[in-house]
Design a protein around this motif. Structure first.
Motif, PDB file in Angstrom:
ATOM      1  N   THR A 103       1.062  -1.273  -0.191  1.00 29.78           N
ATOM      2  CA  THR A 103      -0.170   0.092  -0.093  1.00 29.78           C
ATOM      3  C   THR A 103       1.109   1.062  -0.086  1.00 29.78           C
ATOM      4  O   THR A 103       0.627   2.703  -0.529  1.00 29.78           O
ATOM      5  CB  THR A 103      -0.549  -0.297   1.193  1.00 29.78           C
ATOM      6  N   ALA A 104       2.009   1.375   0.667  1.00 29.63           N
ATOM      7  CA  ALA A 104       2.836   2.310   0.642  1.00 29.63           C
ATOM      8  C   ALA A 104       3.155   2.557  -1.219  1.00 29.63           C
ATOM      9  O   ALA A 104       3.805   3.713  -1.596  1.00 29.63           O
ATOM     10  CB  ALA A 104       4.122   1.610   1.088  1.00 29.63           C
ATOM     11  N   ALA A 105       3.519   1.060  -1.760  1.00 27.84           N
ATOM     12  CA  ALA A 105       3.780   1.792  -2.758  1.00 27.84           C
ATOM     13  C   ALA A 105       2.901   2.317  -4.137  1.00 27.84           C
ATOM     14  O   ALA A 105       3.310   2.741  -4.949  1.00 27.84           O
ATOM     15  CB  ALA A 105       4.708   0.363  -3.408  1.00 27.84           C
ATOM     16  N   MET A 106       1.728   2.226  -3.489  1.00 28.54           N
ATOM     17  CA  MET A 106       0.497   2.693  -4.447  1.00 28.54           C
ATOM     18  C   MET A 106       0.825   4.077  -4.866  1.00 28.54           C
ATOM     19  O   MET A 106       0.692   4.891  -3.943  1.00 28.54           O
ATOM     20  CB  MET A 106      -0.684   2.117  -3.691  1.00 28.54           C
ATOM     21  N   PRO A 107       0.054   4.190  -5.861  1.00 32.42           N
ATOM     22  CA  PRO A 107       0.175   5.448  -6.922  1.00 32.42           C
ATOM     23  C   PRO A 107      -0.649   6.650  -5.291  1.00 32.42           C
ATOM     24  O   PRO A 107      -0.556   7.418  -5.540  1.00 32.42           O
ATOM     25  CB  PRO A 107       0.614   5.962  -7.744  1.00 32.42           C
ATOM     26  N   ASP A 108      -1.839   5.777  -5.632  1.00 33.38           N
ATOM     27  CA  ASP A 108      -3.180   6.181  -5.004  1.00 33.38           C
ATOM     28  C   ASP A 108      -2.849   6.409  -3.233  1.00 33.38           C
ATOM     29  O   ASP A 108      -2.465   5.300  -2.680  1.00 33.38           O
ATOM     30  CB  ASP A 108      -4.301   5.678  -5.458  1.00 33.38           C
ATOM     31  N   GLY A 109      -3.204   7.369  -2.847  1.00 30.62           N
ATOM     32  CA  GLY A 109      -3.786   7.317  -1.227  1.00 30.62           C
ATOM     33  C   GLY A 109      -4.572   6.546  -0.714  1.00 30.62           C
ATOM     34  O   GLY A 109      -5.351   6.419  -1.603  1.00 30.62           O
ATOM     35  N   THR A 110      -3.686   5.812   0.562  1.00 28.65           N
ATOM     36  CA  THR A 110      -4.944   4.299   1.011  1.00 28.65           C
ATOM     37  C   THR A 110      -4.617   5.169   3.197  1.00 28.65           C
ATOM     38  O   THR A 110      -3.622   5.310   3.127  1.00 28.65           O
ATOM     39  CB  THR A 110      -4.057   3.482   1.058  1.00 28.65           C
ATOM     40  N   LEU A 111      -5.678   5.365   2.983  1.00 32.95           N
ATOM     41  CA  LEU A 111      -5.660   5.308   4.700  1.00 32.95           C
ATOM     42  C   LEU A 111      -6.685   4.055   5.814  1.00 32.95           C
ATOM     43  O   LEU A 111      -7.706   3.801   4.424  1.00 32.95           O
ATOM     44  CB  LEU A 111      -6.311   6.791   5.111  1.00 32.95           C
ATOM     45  N   VAL A 112      -5.978   3.995   6.756  1.00 30.81           N
ATOM     46  CA  VAL A 112      -6.960   2.826   7.301  1.00 30.81           C
ATOM     47  C   VAL A 112      -7.702   4.088   8.102  1.00 30.81           C
ATOM     48  O   VAL A 112      -7.134   4.099   8.921  1.00 30.81           O
ATOM     49  CB  VAL A 112      -6.108   1.833   8.153  1.00 30.81           C
ATOM     50  N   ASP A 116     -15.013   4.828  14.380  1.00 32.76           N
ATOM     51  CA  ASP A 116     -14.955   6.286  14.626  1.00 32.76           C
ATOM     52  C   ASP A 116     -14.545   7.492  13.501  1.00 32.76           C
ATOM     53  O   ASP A 116     -14.283   8.941  13.658  1.00 32.76           O
ATOM     54  CB  ASP A 116     -14.709   6.503  15.612  1.00 32.76           C
ATOM     55  N   TRP A 117     -14.207   6.872  12.158  1.00 36.31           N
ATOM     56  CA  TRP A 117     -13.983   7.584  11.226  1.00 36.31           C
ATOM     57  C   TRP A 117     -12.302   8.245  11.442  1.00 36.31           C
ATOM     58  O   TRP A 117     -11.670   8.703  11.193  1.00 36.31           O
ATOM     59  CB  TRP A 117     -14.750   8.420  10.694  1.00 36.31           C
ATOM     60  N   ARG A 118     -11.596   7.393  12.604  1.00 35.73           N
ATOM     61  CA  ARG A 118      -9.926   7.561  12.735  1.00 35.73           C
ATOM     62  C   ARG A 118      -9.185   7.214  11.568  1.00 35.73           C
ATOM     63  O   ARG A 118      -8.613   6.097  12.315  1.00 35.73           O
ATOM     64  CB  ARG A 118     -10.373   7.612  14.469  1.00 35.73           C
ATOM     65  N   ILE A 119      -8.556   7.997  11.671  1.00 34.87           N
ATOM     66  CA  ILE A 119      -7.204   7.075  10.546  1.00 34.87           C
ATOM     67  C   ILE A 119      -5.704   6.642  11.668  1.00 34.87           C
ATOM     68  O   ILE A 119      -5.911   7.263  12.706  1.00 34.87           O
ATOM     69  CB  ILE A 119      -6.272   8.580  10.139  1.00 34.87           C
ATOM     70  N   THR A 120      -5.697   5.534  11.631  1.00 36.00           N
ATOM     71  CA  THR A 120      -5.050   5.057  12.396  1.00 36.00           C
ATOM     72  C   THR A 120      -3.645   4.185  11.486  1.00 36.00           C
ATOM     73  O   THR A 120      -2.317   4.053  11.851  1.00 36.00           O
ATOM     74  CB  THR A 120      -5.442   2.641  12.825  1.00 36.00           C
ATOM     75  N   TRP A 121      -3.589   4.840   9.921  1.00 39.16           N
ATOM     76  CA  TRP A 121      -2.730   4.062   9.197  1.00 39.16           C
ATOM     77  C   TRP A 121      -3.107   5.231   7.902  1.00 39.16           C
ATOM     78  O   TRP A 121      -4.193   5.245   7.906  1.00 39.16           O
ATOM     79  CB  TRP A 121      -2.194   2.776   9.111  1.00 39.16           C
ATOM     80  N   PHE A 122      -1.673   5.728   7.477  1.00 32.82           N
ATOM     81  CA  PHE A 122      -1.644   5.798   6.098  1.00 32.82           C
ATOM     82  C   PHE A 122      -0.701   5.918   4.888  1.00 32.82           C
ATOM     83  O   PHE A 122       0.393   5.911   5.886  1.00 32.82           O
ATOM     84  CB  PHE A 122      -2.553   7.638   6.143  1.00 32.82           C
ATOM     85  N   ASN A 123      -0.275   5.447   4.087  1.00 36.77           N
ATOM     86  CA  ASN A 123       0.832   6.235   2.886  1.00 36.77           C
ATOM     87  C   ASN A 123       0.936   6.315   2.673  1.00 36.77           C
ATOM     88  O   ASN A 123       0.956   8.000   3.133  1.00 36.77           O
ATOM     89  CB  ASN A 123       0.814   4.051   1.768  1.00 36.77           C
ATOM     90  N   ASN A 124       1.658   6.426   2.166  1.00 40.91           N
ATOM     91  CA  ASN A 124       3.152   7.856   1.731  1.00 40.91           C
ATOM     92  C   ASN A 124       2.768   9.041   0.245  1.00 40.91           C
ATOM     93  O   ASN A 124       2.176   9.777   0.388  1.00 40.91           O
ATOM     94  CB  ASN A 124       4.604   7.775   0.523  1.00 40.91           C
ATOM     95  N   ALA A 125       1.339   8.072  -0.303  1.00 42.76           N
ATOM     96  CA  ALA A 125       0.197   9.439  -1.122  1.00 42.76           C
ATOM     97  C   ALA A 125      -0.453   9.855  -0.363  1.00 42.76           C
ATOM     98  O   ALA A 125      -0.998  10.544  -1.044  1.00 42.76           O
ATOM     99  CB  ALA A 125       0.193   8.071  -2.410  1.00 42.76           C
ATOM    100  N   ALA A 126      -0.820   9.006   0.465  1.00 45.53           N
ATOM    101  CA  ALA A 126      -2.207  10.046   1.173  1.00 45.53           C
ATOM    102  C   ALA A 126      -0.707  11.176   1.988  1.00 45.53           C
ATOM    103  O   ALA A 126      -1.505  12.345   1.846  1.00 45.53           O
ATOM    104  CB  ALA A 126      -2.283   9.325   2.430  1.00 45.53           C
ATOM    105  N   GLY A 131      -1.623  15.866   2.459  1.00 44.34           N
ATOM    106  CA  GLY A 131      -1.263  16.747   2.829  1.00 44.34           C
ATOM    107  C   GLY A 131      -0.853  16.527   4.719  1.00 44.34           C
ATOM    108  O   GLY A 131      -0.858  17.369   5.572  1.00 44.34           O
ATOM    109  N   LEU A 132      -1.201  14.883   4.776  1.00 48.33           N
ATOM    110  CA  LEU A 132      -1.539  14.410   6.190  1.00 48.33           C
ATOM    111  C   LEU A 132       0.636  14.850   6.739  1.00 48.33           C
ATOM    112  O   LEU A 132       1.667  14.754   6.385  1.00 48.33           O
ATOM    113  CB  LEU A 132      -1.522  13.530   6.004  1.00 48.33           C
TER     114      LEU A 132
END
Length: 439
Positions: A103-112, A116-126, A131-132
């Motif tokens: 997921t870190a290598a994906m060109p699309d942003g990915t957030l887990v 409660d819609w809180r962010i627990t992880w995200f990749n570099n594209a995100a 702007g995280l």
């Protein structure tokens, strides 16, 4: 296991036997000797529990204590469970690592996201797209970081079968497509893709079609006027009558095509109508369409109607007229002489409104149905052109229904006929006074 328990009972029996022998040799109370035997056995079990507790406390990194009997089996079972747990833990860690690397290598942003819609992880594209910023944004609600009314409504409705387009929070003029994918128990993947380039290409295509169609309209009007004058001129030799008629037909076909392209371009660019608009007198409009269709068919096809005169619709009348007339005229176009067409406008049991056109014409194969609403898609190109079709009618119908919160359903069998039904939600339905319906 049976051997282990047998050894335990033999050990206990040995001490009970020694207690009985001591009682016989040295006299005294037998109970004291028996209590001494049980005490020795209990001390052994306490010692083994102490060794087990010490091994568990040390983290179970070393080999388990060596023993015999039941305690040897217990130590061995714990050791096997430890090895199994360690292997499973390593396997899960490897899966998680591979998932994060992929997921870190994906060109699309990915957030887990959690429940409660809180962010627990995200990749570099995100980070690049939204702007995280590192650990600072972990645990934050995604709606507080991506502030867009369309996205907030999308999360409230929780209809994750589609994506939503939002403006980029960090790059002016850029457009992002955001989609939520539920997985696991109360967990979600939020996928973000930059569609700015695609949107610009679509805008360029739409602008080109609109501008080209607009520029073609005037020359076609001039050509049509000259052709009509030539056709009415008695001084033109009879040999030119056929070519002039063919040129007029082709000029009319081009004019219809340009008008449909302009209508489709307008539908794509204009803002959709609101549900609280003034009600459209749909019964009156349908009767006008049916009258035009009967004139077009020269009475060679039977058109039956079933209309609820009290049923109106909130929307834009010219757009609804365009959609409904396309369906009715298509039914006339693809129904042979002597055929029957049924046009219905009614309210369904759930309160929704439906406009349905049924015919017993040539029908459509099932493999074509998913594509008939695409631009210029033709089931039978030669037949469509010979009947004057432009290939844009159902595309216009689809866009009109999208702008009126409706949807198009289709059923067809080759040689049996077709049924096209426009479904409008309950909030679009309006009640008409009898006099407005008969006007």
């Amino acid at each position: 296991m049976r051997t282990a328990w047998l050894s335990e009972f033999l050990f206990l029996g040995l001490w009970v036997g020694l207690a009985a022998l001591s009682w016989l040799l040295f006299d005294g109370a037998f109970g004291w000797w028996l209590a001494s035997a049980f005490a020795v056995t209990s001390l052994r079990h306490i010692r083994q529990m102490q060794r087990l507790e010490g091994w568990l406390r040390s983290g179970r990194h070393s080999q388990p204590p060596q023993s015999w009997g039941v305690w040897g089996e217990v130590f061995e079972h714990y050791y096997r469970l430890q090895r199994r747990y360690t292997k499973r833990k390593k396997r899960l860690a490897r899966v998680i690592r591979e998932f994060r690397e992929s997921t870190a290598a994906m060109p699309d942003g990915t957030l887990v996201l959690d429940t409660d819609w809180r962010i627990t992880w995200f990749n570099n594209a995100a980070v690049r797209l939204l702007g995280l910023a590192g650990n600072r944004d972990l645990g934050q609600p995604v709606t507080s970081l991506l502030r867009a009314p369309a996205f907030e409504q999308y999360m409230r409705e929780a209809d994750f079968t589609r994506a939503v387009d939002v403006a980029s929070p960090i790059r002016l003029g850029h457009l992002l497509a955001v989609r939520v994918v539920p997985y696991g128990r109360g967990q979600y993947l939020l996928l973000v893709r930059d569609i700015t380039r695609m949107q610009r290409l679509q805008n360029m295509r739409r602008d080109f079609v609109a501008n080209a169609s607009h520029e073609l309209r005037s020359p076609l009007t001039v050509l049509g006027g000259y052709l009509e004058n030539l056709a009415d001129d008695d001084s033109i030799p009879e040999v030119w009558a056929g070519p002039l008629a063919e040129m007029q037909a082709q000029c009319g076909r081009m004019t219809s095509l340009v008008n449909d392209l302009l209508e489709l371009s307008r539908l794509e660019t204009d803002a959709p109508g609101e549900p609280d608009e003034q009600p459209v007198p749909v019964p009156q409009m349908i009767r006008r369409i049916v009258g035009e269709a009967e004139a077009q068919s020269d009475g060679s096809r039977t058109i039956d109607v079933g209309i609820d005169d009290s049923l109106g619709l909130a929307g834009i009348e010219r757009e609804l007229y365009s959609a409904f007339s396309n369906l009715v005229f298509n039914a006339v176009r693809y129904t042979e002489a002597g055929g029957r067409i049924q046009v219905d406008w009614f309210c369904d049991a759930d309160g929704s409104a439906r406009f349905r056109v049924t015919d017993d014409g040539i029908g459509i194969e099932a493999r074509h149905l998913p594509f008939v609403t695409q631009r210029f898609y033709r089931v039978d190109p030669s037949r469509s052109r010979s009947h004057g079709g432009t290939g844009l009618g159902l595309a216009i119908v689809k866009h009109v229904l999208q702008r009126h919160d409706g949807r198009l359903t289709m059923q067809s069998e080759p040689g049996e006929g077709s049924e096209f039904c426009c479904e409008f939600p309950r909030q679009r339905v309006r009640s008409l006074r009898p006099e407005s319906a008969r006007a």
